[in-house]
Motif scaffolding. Structure first.
Motif, short mmCIF file in Angstrom:
data_model
loop_
_atom_site.label_atom_id
_atom_site.label_comp_id
_atom_site.label_asym_id
_atom_site.label_seq_id
_atom_site.Cartn_x
_atom_site.Cartn_y
_atom_site.Cartn_z
N ILE A 68 0.87 -1.19 0.00
CA ILE A 68 0.00 0.00 0.00
C ILE A 68 0.90 1.23 0.00
CG2 ILE A 68 -1.82 1.28 1.19
CD1 ILE A 68 -2.51 -1.38 2.65
N GLY A 69 0.87 1.98 -1.08
CA GLY A 69 1.63 3.22 -1.14
C GLY A 69 0.84 4.38 -0.57
N VAL A 70 1.53 5.32 0.03
CA VAL A 70 0.92 6.54 0.56
C VAL A 70 1.73 7.71 0.02
CG1 VAL A 70 0.33 7.87 2.63
CG2 VAL A 70 0.15 5.37 2.66
N GLU A 71 1.07 8.66 -0.66
CA GLU A 71 1.79 9.73 -1.34
C GLU A 71 0.93 11.00 -1.40
OE1 GLU A 71 3.99 12.23 -3.11
OE2 GLU A 71 4.87 10.25 -2.71
N PRO A 72 1.46 12.14 -0.94
CA PRO A 72 0.68 13.38 -0.93
C PRO A 72 0.55 14.08 -2.28
CG PRO A 72 2.86 13.79 -0.03
CD PRO A 72 2.77 12.31 -0.26
N SER A 73 1.45 13.83 -3.21
CA SER A 73 1.45 14.54 -4.49
C SER A 73 0.54 13.87 -5.52
CB SER A 73 2.87 14.62 -5.06
OG SER A 73 2.85 14.95 -6.43
N GLY A 74 -0.42 14.63 -6.04
CA GLY A 74 -1.32 14.09 -7.05
C GLY A 74 -0.60 13.63 -8.30
N GLU A 75 0.41 14.38 -8.73
CA GLU A 75 1.16 14.00 -9.93
C GLU A 75 2.01 12.76 -9.70
OE1 GLU A 75 1.57 14.98 -13.38
OE2 GLU A 75 -0.47 15.45 -12.75
N MET A 76 2.61 12.66 -8.52
CA MET A 76 3.36 11.44 -8.20
C MET A 76 2.42 10.24 -8.23
SD MET A 76 6.71 11.80 -7.45
CE MET A 76 7.92 12.99 -6.84
N ARG A 77 1.22 10.39 -7.67
CA ARG A 77 0.25 9.29 -7.68
C ARG A 77 -0.16 8.94 -9.11
NH1 ARG A 77 -2.11 12.42 -3.61
NH2 ARG A 77 -3.96 12.81 -4.88
N ARG A 78 -0.29 9.95 -9.97
CA ARG A 78 -0.67 9.69 -11.37
C ARG A 78 0.42 8.91 -12.09
NH1 ARG A 78 0.37 11.25 -16.15
NH2 ARG A 78 1.86 12.85 -15.49
N VAL A 79 1.67 9.33 -11.92
CA VAL A 79 2.79 8.63 -12.56
C VAL A 79 2.89 7.20 -12.02
CG1 VAL A 79 5.29 8.58 -12.90
CG2 VAL A 79 4.05 10.76 -13.05
N PHE A 80 2.71 7.07 -10.70
CA PHE A 80 2.72 5.75 -10.07
C PHE A 80 1.68 4.85 -10.74
CE2 PHE A 80 3.48 3.27 -6.04
CZ PHE A 80 2.50 2.32 -6.22
N LYS A 81 0.47 5.35 -10.91
CA LYS A 81 -0.61 4.54 -11.50
C LYS A 81 -0.29 4.16 -12.94
CE LYS A 81 -5.61 4.27 -12.03
NZ LYS A 81 -6.91 4.96 -11.83
N GLU A 82 0.31 5.09 -13.70
CA GLU A 82 0.70 4.79 -15.08
C GLU A 82 1.70 3.63 -15.12
OE1 GLU A 82 2.26 8.23 -16.99
OE2 GLU A 82 0.28 9.13 -17.35
N LYS A 83 2.60 3.61 -14.13
CA LYS A 83 3.64 2.58 -14.11
C LYS A 83 3.13 1.23 -13.61
CE LYS A 83 7.65 3.69 -12.29
NZ LYS A 83 8.63 4.32 -11.36
N TRP A 84 2.26 1.27 -12.59
CA TRP A 84 1.95 0.04 -11.87
C TRP A 84 0.48 -0.39 -11.94
CZ3 TRP A 84 6.32 -2.20 -11.07
CH2 TRP A 84 7.46 -1.43 -10.84
N GLY A 85 -0.38 0.46 -12.47
CA GLY A 85 -1.77 0.05 -12.68
C GLY A 85 -2.69 0.20 -11.49
N PHE A 86 -2.19 0.75 -10.39
CA PHE A 86 -3.05 1.07 -9.25
C PHE A 86 -2.52 2.34 -8.60
CE2 PHE A 86 0.37 -1.44 -7.49
CZ PHE A 86 0.59 -0.96 -6.22
N GLU A 87 -3.35 2.98 -7.81
CA GLU A 87 -2.98 4.30 -7.29
C GLU A 87 -2.72 4.24 -5.78
OE1 GLU A 87 -4.65 8.92 -7.28
OE2 GLU A 87 -5.57 7.39 -8.55
N PRO A 88 -1.69 4.95 -5.31
CA PRO A 88 -1.45 5.01 -3.87
C PRO A 88 -2.56 5.78 -3.15
CG PRO A 88 0.46 5.78 -5.13
CD PRO A 88 -0.69 5.69 -6.07
N VAL A 89 -2.58 5.64 -1.85
CA VAL A 89 -3.48 6.41 -0.99
C VAL A 89 -2.96 7.85 -0.90
CG1 VAL A 89 -4.33 6.64 1.39
CG2 VAL A 89 -4.07 4.37 0.35
N ASN A 90 -3.85 8.80 -0.87
CA ASN A 90 -3.49 10.21 -0.68
C ASN A 90 -3.28 10.45 0.82
OD1 ASN A 90 -3.17 12.97 -0.64
ND2 ASN A 90 -5.27 13.44 -1.29
N GLY A 91 -2.05 10.68 1.21
CA GLY A 91 -1.75 10.92 2.62
C GLY A 91 -0.29 11.25 2.81
N HIS A 92 0.12 11.48 4.04
CA HIS A 92 1.50 11.83 4.32
C HIS A 92 1.88 11.38 5.73
CE1 HIS A 92 0.01 15.22 6.68
NE2 HIS A 92 -0.71 15.59 5.64
N PHE A 93 3.12 11.65 6.13
CA PHE A 93 3.64 11.14 7.39
C PHE A 93 2.80 11.51 8.60
CE2 PHE A 93 7.58 10.97 4.86
CZ PHE A 93 8.07 9.73 5.24
#
Length: 204
Positions: A68-93
Motif C-alpha cells: 500500500i503506497g501513501v503519497e501526498p502529491s497528485g502527480e506522483m500518484r498519477r505517474v505511479f498509477k501509469e507505471k503500476w496500474g493502481f494508485e497510492p493512498v493520498n496521505g503523508h507522514f
C-alpha cells in the motif's frame, strides 16, 4: 498545513515528471539508490505500507503479501498509477489515511527528510499507529550521526546549502525519540550519507 507548505517548497507535482531520471544520477543524495531500495525491501514483510512512495520504484524489488503506497502529491500518484496500474493512498507522514494496525511493516525511502525536525516524533507515532503491535518501521534516507557531523560533512563536501534546505535526520535525534517512545532500534550506515533505521515496539 505542514505538508501543504512542504509541497509548495519542493513542488512535488512538477518533480514527478523527472523523478525517475533524477534518481538515476547517483548524486550524493541518491548514492546507492538501487542498493538502498533493495535493502529496505528485504526487511519488509507481510502487509507493507510505504510512506512517501513517489512513483513506486521500490515495487521493482519488493516481495510482500500486500503493498500500500501513501503519497501526498497528485502527480506522483498519477505517474505511479501509469507505471503500476493502481494508485497510492493520498496521505503523508502526519496523516496516514489508513486504519490502525494495518501494516506488518511501514517503510519509507528518501522521503523522511521532508518532515521538519519538530514533527519527526509525531511522524513516527503516526507510523506506529498504522503498524501492527509486532510490526516494524524501516526508514532508508540521508541521515547524519549528529548535527555536528552534518555540518562537517556539508562543509567538507561543498553541500552545506543543500543540506540546510532539507530536514535530514540525525541518528542522535532519532535515538532520543525511540527511547522516549520505548522502541527498540538499530541504525545501519550504508554510505557517507545514507542510513537505514529499523524501529519496533519493545518485546521486553
Amino acid at each position: 498545513m505542514v505538508f501543504a507548505m512542504m509541497e509548495d517548497k519542493w513542488n512535488f507535482d512538477e518533480w514527478a515528471q523527472s523523478y525517475d531520471e533524477d534518481v538515476k544520477q547517483e548524486n550524493w543524495i541518491h548514492k546507492d539508490y538501487k542498493k538502498v531500495l533493495k535493502l529496505v525491501a528485504e526487511k519488509a514483510k507481510g502487509i507493507v505500507v510505504d510512506i512517501g512512495c513517489g512513483t513506486g520504484n521500490i515495487l521493482r524489488v519488493i516481495k510482500c503479501e500486500q503493498y500500500i503506497g501513501v503519497e501526498p502529491s497528485g502527480e506522483m500518484r498519477r505517474v505511479f498509477k501509469e507505471k503500476w496500474g493502481f494508485e497510492p493512498v493520498n496521505g503523508h507522514f502526519l496523516d496516514i489515511l489508513l486504519p490502525a494496525e494495518t501494516a506488518d511493516t511501514v517503510i519509507t525511502t528518501y522521503a523522511f527528510h521532508h518532515v521538519p525536525d519538530g514533527e519527526k516524533e509525531n511522524a513516527i507515532k503516526e507510523m506506529l499507529r498504522v503498524l501492527k503491535h509486532d510490526g516494524k518501521i524501516v526508514i532508508g534516507d540521508v541521515m547524519f550521526e549528529s548535527e555536528e557531523e552534518k555540518r562537517r560533512i556539508g562543509e567538507e563536501d561543498g553541500i552545506a546549502g543543500e543540506i540546510e534546505d532539507e530536514y535530514f535526520a540525525t541518528v542522535e535525534h532519532l535515538r532520543e525519540i525511540c527511547e522516549r517512545l520505548g522502541l527498540e532500534f538499530t541504525f545501519e550506515q550504508i554510505n557517507r550519507y545514507v542510513w537505514i533505521a529499523e524501529m519496533k515496539r519493545t518485546t521486553r
